[in-house]
Scaffold this motif. Structure first.
Motif, PDB file in Angstrom:
ATOM      1  N   PRO A  81       0.794  -1.232   0.000  1.00  0.00           N
ATOM      2  CA  PRO A  81       0.000   0.000   0.000  1.00  0.00           C
ATOM      3  C   PRO A  81       0.828   1.285   0.000  1.00  0.00           C
ATOM      4  CG  PRO A  81      -0.820  -1.566   1.637  1.00  0.00           C
ATOM      5  CD  PRO A  81       0.501  -2.090   1.166  1.00  0.00           C
ATOM      6  N   ALA A 106      -5.425  -1.177  -4.813  1.00  0.00           N
ATOM      7  CA  ALA A 106      -6.286  -1.438  -3.656  1.00  0.00           C
ATOM      8  C   ALA A 106      -7.660  -1.867  -4.143  1.00  0.00           C
ATOM      9  CB  ALA A 106      -6.379  -0.190  -2.793  1.00  0.00           C
ATOM     10  N   ALA A 117      -2.142   1.930  -3.170  1.00  0.00           N
ATOM     11  CA  ALA A 117      -3.080   3.009  -2.841  1.00  0.00           C
ATOM     12  C   ALA A 117      -2.719   4.226  -3.674  1.00  0.00           C
ATOM     13  CB  ALA A 117      -3.017   3.324  -1.354  1.00  0.00           C
ATOM     14  N   LYS A 119      -4.099   6.867  -6.376  1.00  0.00           N
ATOM     15  CA  LYS A 119      -5.259   7.452  -7.029  1.00  0.00           C
ATOM     16  C   LYS A 119      -4.890   8.576  -7.983  1.00  0.00           C
ATOM     17  CE  LYS A 119      -8.437   6.306  -3.256  1.00  0.00           C
ATOM     18  NZ  LYS A 119      -9.434   6.834  -2.291  1.00  0.00           N
ATOM     19  N   GLU A 123       1.149   9.631  -7.377  1.00  0.00           N
ATOM     20  CA  GLU A 123       1.270   8.509  -6.441  1.00  0.00           C
ATOM     21  C   GLU A 123       1.709   7.238  -7.167  1.00  0.00           C
ATOM     22  OE1 GLU A 123      -2.111   9.811  -3.142  1.00  0.00           O
ATOM     23  OE2 GLU A 123      -2.680   8.586  -4.885  1.00  0.00           O
TER      24      GLU A 123
END
Length: 641
Positions: A81, A106, A117, A119, A123
Motif C-alpha cells: 500500500p 487497492a 493506494a 489514485k 502517487e
C-alpha cells in the motif's frame, strides 16, 4: 533438432515390444485379485479417467502453440500500500530477474486486502519510480475501477514521454470477473459494452496495443471450480466481451486482439499442463466459429491461491514449484508464482525472491522454455488435453444456454444462480475429499508439524469484510467466495493454539497395546490425525510385558498424563485379545476412549467396554478433530473456572 530413426537405435530391436494385453496380464498378477479400476484408475473432479498407462499419441492433432516462442515472462506482484515500499520491492524484483510487474491496486482480489493506494499519477509514479516501462511488461490485476486504473497508468506512461506502442501493457479490465467476486455491476450490459469500447478506443488512439480485457479464471477457481468449469467460465467471459465490443461496432478481429486469458496453475502437474493446452485449442475453436483465422491468445498463469497453507508454509515452496513447472510446460506466456507466505499476510522480500528464483531456475537451469509444447505427442497429456477440451466446451455451452433477467450467457448464469450452484456442488465434493484426507494437504492434514517455526511477513492479513451491496447497482448476483482448501484444518489448529498459549495444549493419550511392532503403524496414524487438529499425541516404547500389555502401567501412565482422551493403538490380533479389557479400565479411570482402526466384528463388545469412537483411513477427519477438541479442551476450561 534432428529426428531419430530406428536405424539410429539398432539395440532397440533386441527387445520385443510388449503388448497392452501382456502388460495387463502382468499387472493382474501383482494385484492378486484386487479391482483394477479402484486401484489403478483415477478420476478428476470432472469425471475424466486417469489411466495408469497410455499409448503414444497418433494423428495430427492441432498444436496449442504460443504466439511467440521462447522464454516466458517472470511476473512479480506490486501490492504494497505504501508507494515508497512498493517501489523498493518492485525494483528488487526487477533487479533480481523479473521482467513483468503485476500491478494490484487497492481493492483487487489478488491484493488480498493490501494493494497499491495510488489514485493520482504522482502517487503511481512514486510507486513505479525507476521502472523502465519500455523494458518490462506491465499487467494490471482486475480491480474495481479497472477503467480508471487503466487510464491512470496510460497517463503515467505518456507523462514519462513514452509512446503507447513502445510499452507492453495488459490493462486487465474484467468486469464480469468483478461482478462474480463482488456481486454487483454498476451498469447494464449495453452500457458496459459502450464504456469498454470507448475506453479501448481511447487507449488505442494513444498508441497502446493492449490487450485491454482479461478473462480471469481466478475468481472461479477460488470458488471451487474444477478444470473444466474454469475453462468454461473463461471462454464464456471472453465471448461475452466479444459480443459487447462487436455490438459497439468494433470488428471481431480487433475485439479478439483486445482479450487475454488469466488461468490458474494448480498442484496437479498433468491437469495443469492439459488445462493450459486445452484453453488455447478451445479459443481457436471459438475464433473459427466467429469466422476468424485463429490467433494465439496471451495467457498469464498464476499459481493457485486455494492450494496455499498457513501451516507449515514452507511446503508452499513445493506447491509453487510444481505449479510453475506445469505452467511453463503448458505454454503460459507469463507466470506469477505466489510467495510461500502469501496466505499469512503481505510477503517480505525473501519470500518474493524465492518465488522469483523458482522461475529463474526453471528457465535457466531446467531450460523449460527451449522446447515449444513439450507435452506434444505424449499419450497421457494429449488424452487429458482432449478430454478437457470436450468437458470445457460442454461447460461453456451450458453457460451460454443460461439466462436471467433477460441477460444470456455467463452473466445470466450468475444472475439466475446457475454458476453459484454448480460451484457449491464442486466445493462440497472437494471439502469431503479434504475432510476424509482422500485429497491430502501435506503439512496440514498429513504430516503436520506442531513445532514449526514462525516465518517473516511484512504485515498480517487485514480484516477483509464483504462490502455493503451497492444500492445503485444495475446488476446484483450472489458473490462467489474465495477459499483455500486448508482452512477447515487451520481453524482447528487455531483453537488448539489458543489453549497452548494458555499453557495447556490439547493432548490425547495414545494407549499402545503390545510391543512396538504391533502398535507402531496405528500409533503413527493416530498421531498424524490428532496433530492435524493441533492436538499433541506423544507416545513412547509402549507397555509390553511378558508378551502382553502391562495394563496397570498403561492406566497409571494415562492418569499421570492429565489427558481426558485415550486412543487405543495396536494390531487386530491384540485388539481381539486385549482391547475391551483395557478400554474398560481406562473408562473407569475417567478416560473417553477411542480406538485406531476399523472395529469390524469387535464393534459391539468394544462399545460395551467403553470405546465411543473409531478413527481409520477415510473417516471425516475434520468432524473427528472437532469432537476431539471438545473433549481435550474441557480440562483447560474447567481449570480456568
Amino acid at each position: 533438432m534432428t529426428s531419430t530413426s530406428p536405424a539410429d537405435l539398432p539395440f532397440m530391436g533386441a527387445f520385443a515390444t510388449p503388448t497392452s494385453e501382456q502388460w495387463r496380464g502382468a499387472v493382474e498378477k501383482v494385484l492378486k485379485g484386487a479391482d483394477f479400476e479402484k486401484k489403478l484408475v483415477g478420476r478428476t473432479a470432472d469425471g475424466i479417467r486417469i489411466e495408469p498407462l497410455y499409448p503414444a499419441a497418433t494423428g495430427s492433432a492441432a498444436r496449442p502453440l504460443r504466439a511467440q516462442q521462447g522464454r516466458w515472462r517472470v511476473a512479480a506482484r506490486v501490492d504494497h500500500p505504501e508507494p515508497a515500499e512498493a517501489n523498493r520491492l518492485a525494483l528488487a524484483e526487477l533487479e533480481g530477474g523479473a521482467d513483468c510487474l503485476s500491478l494490484s491496486f487497492a481493492g483487487a482480489a489478488a491484493a488480498r486486502g493490501f494493494g497499491l493506494a495510488a489514485k493520482t499519477v504522482a502517487e503511481l509514479d512514486a510507486a513505479l519510480s525507476g521502472v523502465m516501462f519500455d523494458l518490462v511488461r506491465l499487467r494490471l490485476d482486475p480491480a474495481p475501477g479497472g477503467r480508471r486504473n487503466a487510464l491512470l497508468l496510460a497517463d503515467l506512461v505518456e507523462g514519462r514521454g513514452l509512446a503507447g506502442d513502445a510499452v507492453e501493457i495488459d490493462f486487465g479490465m474484467d468486469p464480469v470477473g468483478a461482478l462474480a467476486s463482488s456481486g454487483t455491476l454498476s451498469v447494464l450490459l449495453p452500457e458496459l459494452g459502450q464504456r469498454l469500447a470507448e475506453t479501448i478506443a481511447a487507449l488505442k488512439a494513444r498508441g497502446f496495443r493492449g490487450p485491454f480485457l482479461t478473462a480471469d479464471g481466478r475468481p472461479w477457481h477460488e470458488a471451487g471450480a474444477s478444470e473444466a468449469q474454469e475453462l468454461g467460465a473463461v471462454l464464456a467471459t471472453a465471448v461475452t466481451y466479444l459480443r459487447l465490443l462487436e455490438t459497439q461496432g468494433m470488428p471481431l478481429t480487433e475485439a479478439r486482439d483486445a482479450i487475454s486469458f488469466t488461468l490458474v496453475a494448480d498442484t496437479d502437474e498433468f491437469l495443469t499442463v492439459a488445462k493450459l493446452r486445452a484453453a488455447r485449442l478451445l479459443w481457436d475453436r471459438v475464433q473459427q466459429a466467429c469466422g476468424l483465422d485463429p490467433k494465439p491468445v496471451f495467457i498469464h498463469a498464476e499459481t493457485a491461491w486455494r492450494s496455499l497453507t498457513r501451516r507449515d508454509p514452507h511446503v508452499n515452496l513445493l506447491r509453487g514449484t510444481v505449479a510453475g513447472f506445469s505452467a511453463g510446460v503448458g505454454g503460459a506466456d507469463s507466470i506469477g508464482i505466489q510467495p510461500f507466505t502469501a496466505a499469512l499476510g503481505l510477503p517480505d522480500g525473501f519470500a518474493r525472491r524465492v518465488a522469483r528464483n523458482t522461475q529463474l531456475i526453471l528457465l535457466e537451469e531446467a531450460n523449460l522454455w527451449r522446447v515449444a509444447d513439450p507435452a506434444a505427442g505424449a499419450g497421457g497429456f494429449e488424452a487429458l488435453t482432449q478430454a478437457l477440451c470436450e468437458q470445457g466446451w460442454r461447460k461453456f455451452q451450458d453457460l451460454e444456454a443460461e439466462s436471467g433477467d433477460g441477460v444470456s450467457g455467463i452473466v445470466g448464469a450468475l444472475i439466475n444462480g446457475h454458476v453459484q450452484a454448480g460451484l457449491a456442488r464442486e466445493r462440497a465434493n472437494r471439502a469431503k475429499a479434504i475432510a476424509t484426507r482422500r485429497e491430502p494437504i501435506t503439512g496440514t492434514s498429513e504430516f503436520p508439524n506442531l513445532a514449526e517455526g514462525a516465518v517473516e511477513i511484512l504485515a498480517p492479513p487485514p480484516d477483509i469484510r464483504q462490502a455493503a451491496p451497492d444500492s445503485n447497482a444495475a446488476i446484483r448476483v450472489e458473490p462467489l467466495p474465495s477459499l483455500r482448501l486448508a482452512e477447515p484444518y487451520e481453524a482447528l489448529r487455531a483453537l488448539a493454539d489458543i489453549e497452548a498459549a494458555a499453557g495447556a495444549r490439547p493432548t490425547v493419550f495414545l494407549a499402545t497395546l503390545g510391543g512396538i511392532a504391533a502398535f507402531t503403524a496405528r500409533a503413527g496414524f493416530a498421531r498424524n490425525l490428532f496433530e492435524a487438529g493441533g492436538i499433541a499425541a506423544p507416545s513412547g516404547d509402549g507397555f509390553a510385558k511378558a508378551g502382553k500389555t502391562d495394563v496397570e502401567a498403561l492406566v497409571a501412565a494415562f492418569a499421570g498424563s492429565g489427558a481426558k482422551l485415550a486412543c487405543l493403538c495396536g494390531s487386530d490380533e491384540i485388539y481381539a485379545a486385549e482391547a475391551a479389557a483395557v478400554a474398560a479400565r481406562l473408562k473407569s479411570a475417567g478416560a473417553t476412549v477411542w480406538l485406531a482402526g476399523r472395529p469390524g466384528e469387535l464393534e459391539a463388545p468394544l462399545r460395551e467396554a467403553g470405546v465411543s469412537n473409531f478413527i481409520f483411513a477415510g473417516v471425516d477427519t475434520v468432524a473427528t478433530l472437532q469432537d476431539a477438541l471438545a473433549i481435550t479442551t474441557s480440562t483447560a476450561e474447567a481449570d480456568k473456572e
